[in-house]
Design an enzyme around this catalytic site. Structure first.
Site, PDB file in Angstrom:
ATOM      1  N   LEU A   1      -1.883   7.247   1.521  1.00 23.91           N
ATOM      2  CA  LEU A   1      -1.577   8.367   2.422  1.00 23.91           C
ATOM      3  C   LEU A   1      -0.399   8.059   3.349  1.00 23.91           C
ATOM      4  CD1 LEU A   1      -2.302  11.027   3.995  1.00 23.91           C
ATOM      5  CD2 LEU A   1      -4.016   9.699   5.219  1.00 23.91           C
ATOM      6  N   VAL A   2      -0.461   6.920   4.053  1.00 21.60           N
ATOM      7  CA  VAL A   2       0.583   6.592   5.038  1.00 21.60           C
ATOM      8  C   VAL A   2       1.864   6.118   4.334  1.00 21.60           C
ATOM      9  CG1 VAL A   2       1.133   5.251   7.098  1.00 21.60           C
ATOM     10  CG2 VAL A   2      -1.206   6.046   6.736  1.00 21.60           C
TER      11      VAL A   2
ATOM     12  N   VAL B   1      -6.040   9.818  10.452  1.00 27.95           N
ATOM     13  CA  VAL B   1      -4.815  10.287   9.791  1.00 27.95           C
ATOM     14  C   VAL B   1      -5.175  11.282   8.695  1.00 27.95           C
ATOM     15  CG1 VAL B   1      -2.642   9.542   8.724  1.00 27.95           C
ATOM     16  CG2 VAL B   1      -4.022   7.887  10.003  1.00 27.95           C
TER      17      VAL B   1
ATOM     18  N   ARG C   1     -12.578  14.737  17.626  1.00 29.58           N
ATOM     19  CA  ARG C   1     -11.734  13.666  17.076  1.00 29.58           C
ATOM     20  C   ARG C   1     -10.267  13.920  17.383  1.00 29.58           C
ATOM     21  NH1 ARG C   1     -15.963  11.708  16.891  1.00 29.58           N
ATOM     22  NH2 ARG C   1     -17.156  10.870  15.128  1.00 29.58           N
TER      23      ARG C   1
ATOM     24  N   GLY D   1       0.833  -1.212   0.000  1.00 27.60           N
ATOM     25  CA  GLY D   1       0.000   0.000   0.000  1.00 27.60           C
ATOM     26  C   GLY D   1       0.860   1.250   0.000  1.00 27.60           C
ATOM     27  N   GLY D   2       2.010   1.167  -0.681  1.00 30.78           N
ATOM     28  CA  GLY D   2       3.008   2.241  -0.625  1.00 30.78           C
ATOM     29  C   GLY D   2       2.611   3.531  -1.303  1.00 30.78           C
ATOM     30  N   SER D   3       1.529   3.508  -2.110  1.00 30.34           N
ATOM     31  CA  SER D   3       1.132   4.733  -2.808  1.00 30.34           C
ATOM     32  C   SER D   3       0.005   5.478  -2.087  1.00 30.34           C
ATOM     33  CB  SER D   3       0.689   4.406  -4.240  1.00 30.34           C
ATOM     34  OG  SER D   3      -0.418   3.529  -4.218  1.00 30.34           O
TER      35      SER D   3
ATOM     36  N   TYR E   1     -15.297  -4.713   7.494  1.00 29.76           N
ATOM     37  CA  TYR E   1     -13.924  -4.180   7.536  1.00 29.76           C
ATOM     38  C   TYR E   1     -13.318  -4.359   8.932  1.00 29.76           C
ATOM     39  CZ  TYR E   1     -10.140  -0.742   7.110  1.00 29.76           C
ATOM     40  OH  TYR E   1      -8.919  -0.105   7.098  1.00 29.76           O
TER      41      TYR E   1
END
Length: 322
Positions: A13-14, A174, A216, A9-11, A144
């Site tokens: 947000l995190v 995030v 939040r 998931g490198g592309s 989920y």
């Protein structure tokens, strides 16, 4: 042999935030890369992690010694409510493949990314690491939430049966550069930034859904990236770790909207649509365990982080996910 760190998931947000920190912090420094260390930021084009054979091929290609596992099928509230089985099935497959192939390849350490939605719907606040499995998650996204909860169960099972060093991080909300800024499907900060930007461009009112009262905890993606790198180096307990600002740093949605109006430079009419639902009023999480372990760590002040995010969105408007 130097380490090879694979970020799934490198592309996202995190993933993009970790890549930024790894590329900008000094080598050998607290959050920098180690001498000779290799970082690979994999994206969905590198292989479909729902498919075990494609997952195996990715590991054969990159030969990771360490994995930060961020890849997931994600979406906003509406999407979660509509596709509960898809979210459950796809995320169970992704997580099972990543952990099993990591085990088969004798990966030294895996950190998976969970979400605060794993926590029970009916729970005493603040949330902490011991409350994950004491009740059912909220019905709106149980597919989920259960898939993410199972990562913790799998981590413990791999540790007990094989001694694998698998653990998980649980970030609160995030935000930051490279976020998903879609108007309907995004989280609250990127959606409001996009909405306010359009209101300024079109000279229309900026209307925020809800009363603005809910609270939040928001964590800036670059701060979260540093905490992931710290975990990779220093945290070897199988128990998941909440990565968050303190409970005393809760921000109301109105404060968020005010800060966005200021950062965007919006001068028009600005109102709250109180006919729209607010969602949960607050769901504070304790970062006590984290702060007891990480030592000296300074979070970026919320308004500074928000200014940086708005500046990135405006500068990258054409290419941003929206």
């Amino acid at each position: 042999m130097p380490n090879t760190v694979l970020v799934t998931g490198g592309s996202g947000l995190v993933g993009k935030a970790i890549e930024h920190i790894i590329n900008t912090e000094a080598e050998g420094s607290r959050f920098g890369k180690l001498p000779g260390e290799k970082w690979i930021f994999a994206r969905s084009a590198d292989g479909d992690l729902r498919d075990v054979e494609q997952t195996k091929k990715m590991y054969e290609k990159y030969k990771p010694t360490h994995v930060i596992h961020l890849a997931a099928l994600v979406g906003g509230l509406f999407k979660n409510m509509k596709y509960k089985l898809t979210f459950l099935r796809d995320n169970l497959a992704i997580n099972s493949n990543v952990l099993e192939i990591s085990h088969q390849n004798k990966v030294e350490k895996v950190i998976s990314c969970l979400s605060t939605c794993v926590f029970p719907d009916k729970v005493e606040y603040p949330l902490d690491e011991n409350k994950i499995h004491i009740g059912e998650p909220h019905d709106s996204n149980f597919g989920y939430a259960y898939a993410k909860r199972m990562v913790d169960v799998q981590d413990r099972a791999y540790k007990e049966e094989f001694g694998d060093n698998f653990t998980s991080a649980i970030p609160t909300n995030v935000f930051g550069p490279h976020d998903n800024f879609q108007l309907e499907d995004a989280h609250v900060i990127p959606a409001l930034i996009h909405k306010c930007y359009l209101a300024k461009q079109n000279k229309t009112p900026f209307v925020v859904a809800g009363s603005g009262k809910p609270l939040r905890q928001f964590i800036y993606s670059y701060d979260l990236a540093k905490l992931f790198i710290w975990m990779l180096r220093s945290y070897d307990d199988v128990t998941p770790l909440i990565l968050s600002v303190g409970e005393d740093e809760e921000v109301s949605i109105k404060q968020v909207a005010d800060a966005i109006v200021k950062a965007v430079g919006f001068k028009g009419e600005y109102t709250f649509d109180t006919t729209r639902a607010d969602g949960q009023f607050r769901k504070p999480a304790s970062n006590g365990k984290l702060m007891g372990l990480v030592g000296d760590f300074k979070f970026t002040p919320f308004e500074d982080a928000l200014d940086n995010t708005v500046a990135w969105f405006v500068a990258n408007y054409e290419n941003a996910r929206k």
